[in-house]
Design a protein around this motif. Structure first.
Motif, mmCIF file in Angstrom:
data_model
loop_
_atom_site.group_PDB
_atom_site.id
_atom_site.type_symbol
_atom_site.label_atom_id
_atom_site.label_comp_id
_atom_site.label_asym_id
_atom_site.label_seq_id
_atom_site.Cartn_x
_atom_site.Cartn_y
_atom_site.Cartn_z
ATOM 1 N N THR A 79 0.891 -1.124 0.086
ATOM 2 C CA THR A 79 -0.033 0.156 0.116
ATOM 3 C C THR A 79 0.841 1.335 -0.293
ATOM 4 O OG1 THR A 79 -0.135 -0.183 2.279
ATOM 5 C CG2 THR A 79 -1.996 -1.152 0.816
ATOM 6 N N PHE A 108 -8.493 -6.198 -1.017
ATOM 7 C CA PHE A 108 -8.248 -4.867 -1.492
ATOM 8 C C PHE A 108 -9.183 -3.940 -0.722
ATOM 9 C CE2 PHE A 108 -5.711 -6.824 -4.875
ATOM 10 C CZ PHE A 108 -4.472 -6.344 -4.661
ATOM 11 N N HIS A 109 -10.446 -4.090 -0.698
ATOM 12 C CA HIS A 109 -11.320 -3.034 0.035
ATOM 13 C C HIS A 109 -10.959 -2.711 1.474
ATOM 14 C CE1 HIS A 109 -15.058 -0.894 0.386
ATOM 15 N NE2 HIS A 109 -15.392 -1.795 1.398
ATOM 16 N N TYR A 140 -7.806 -0.553 1.623
ATOM 17 C CA TYR A 140 -8.083 0.813 1.066
ATOM 18 C C TYR A 140 -8.891 1.369 2.264
ATOM 19 C CZ TYR A 140 -9.993 4.673 -1.330
ATOM 20 O OH TYR A 140 -10.235 5.992 -1.601
ATOM 21 N N GLU A 160 -8.635 7.914 -4.692
ATOM 22 C CA GLU A 160 -9.911 7.200 -4.893
ATOM 23 C C GLU A 160 -9.859 5.852 -5.254
ATOM 24 O OE1 GLU A 160 -12.631 9.463 -6.866
ATOM 25 O OE2 GLU A 160 -12.503 11.245 -5.659
ATOM 26 N N LYS A 161 -10.835 4.939 -4.911
ATOM 27 C CA LYS A 161 -11.033 3.653 -5.410
ATOM 28 C C LYS A 161 -12.237 3.480 -5.887
ATOM 29 C CE LYS A 161 -10.464 -1.065 -3.959
ATOM 30 N NZ LYS A 161 -11.825 -1.628 -3.506
ATOM 31 N N HIS A 162 -12.220 2.792 -7.080
ATOM 32 C CA HIS A 162 -13.634 2.699 -7.526
ATOM 33 C C HIS A 162 -13.625 1.053 -8.365
ATOM 34 C CE1 HIS A 162 -14.829 6.709 -7.506
ATOM 35 N NE2 HIS A 162 -13.555 7.012 -7.785
ATOM 36 N N ASP A 163 -14.748 0.190 -7.809
ATOM 37 C CA ASP A 163 -14.917 -0.982 -7.793
ATOM 38 C C ASP A 163 -16.027 -1.283 -9.125
ATOM 39 O OD1 ASP A 163 -13.100 -1.276 -6.013
ATOM 40 O OD2 ASP A 163 -14.447 -1.497 -4.557
ATOM 41 N N SER A 168 -10.912 -3.047 -10.279
ATOM 42 C CA SER A 168 -10.902 -1.668 -9.796
ATOM 43 C C SER A 168 -9.970 -0.633 -10.455
ATOM 44 C CB SER A 168 -10.133 -1.633 -8.284
ATOM 45 O OG SER A 168 -11.262 -2.567 -7.574
ATOM 46 N N LEU A 182 -7.699 2.781 -9.037
ATOM 47 C CA LEU A 182 -7.297 3.790 -8.388
ATOM 48 C C LEU A 182 -6.589 5.059 -8.899
ATOM 49 C CD1 LEU A 182 -5.224 1.331 -6.093
ATOM 50 C CD2 LEU A 182 -7.322 2.530 -5.027
#
Length: 164
Positions: free
Chosen positions: A71, A104-105, A108, A117-120, A133, A135
């Protein structure tokens, strides 16, 4: 942040570290533009991200420093390259894609990054579910367009897979 392992960069975009239990990990960033070739506005800035354990000869116990190292690398990479987008797919070939996505969720969520930002999305067909995802930096000038394109990409990919 937790202590982490020392990273080396033996090849451009490929990093390695060795754990206290002598497990060797490779973390890589590679060209991911082909996933987003329908979006020339930003596809050149897409990188794929992944990591592998290089030596599987021994079972190891949980090691929080692995998470801290990976990370840290992701965060540092995106902070230094705010125009880049990291794209990753939670490999499901071994039926562990759901577990990888949850991991991973948790990573984060636990880190509470202020600037990343993380979007799945999930690509669902009758016989598989592929979790992926992105980032990206919160200050990315094309953030909204990229998020929308990512959602569209997962939908159109699912539709294509259903037709096979």
């Amino acid at each position: 942040m937790f202590n982490r392992y020392n990273l080396s960069e033996p090849h451009n975009g490929i990093y390695e570290f060795t754990t206290d239990q002598n497990a060797v990990y490779s973390v890589y960033f590679s060209d991911g533009h082909s996933y987003f070739y329908d979006y020339p506005e930003f596809c050149a800035d897409v990188l794929t991200f992944g990591f592998d354990r290089l030596n599987h000869h021994q079972k190891t116990s949980y090691d929080y420093k692995i998470k801290a190292t990976i990370t840290y690398l992701i965060y540092s990479y995106l902070e230094a390259r705010q125009d880049k987008i990291l794209f990753f797919v939670c490999d499901s070939a071994d039926s562990r894609g759901n577990a990888r996505m949850r991991m991973f969720h948790r990573w984060y969520t636990h880190l509470s990054w202020d600037t990343i930002e993380k979007h799945d999305e999930s690509i669902v067909t009758s016989d598989m579910c592929i979790h992926c995802s992105i980032l990206l930096h919160k200050n990315h000038p094309m953030k909204n367009f990229i998020r929308s394109s990512f959602r569209s990409l997962s939908y159109t990919t699912a539709e294509k897979l259903k037709s096979y």
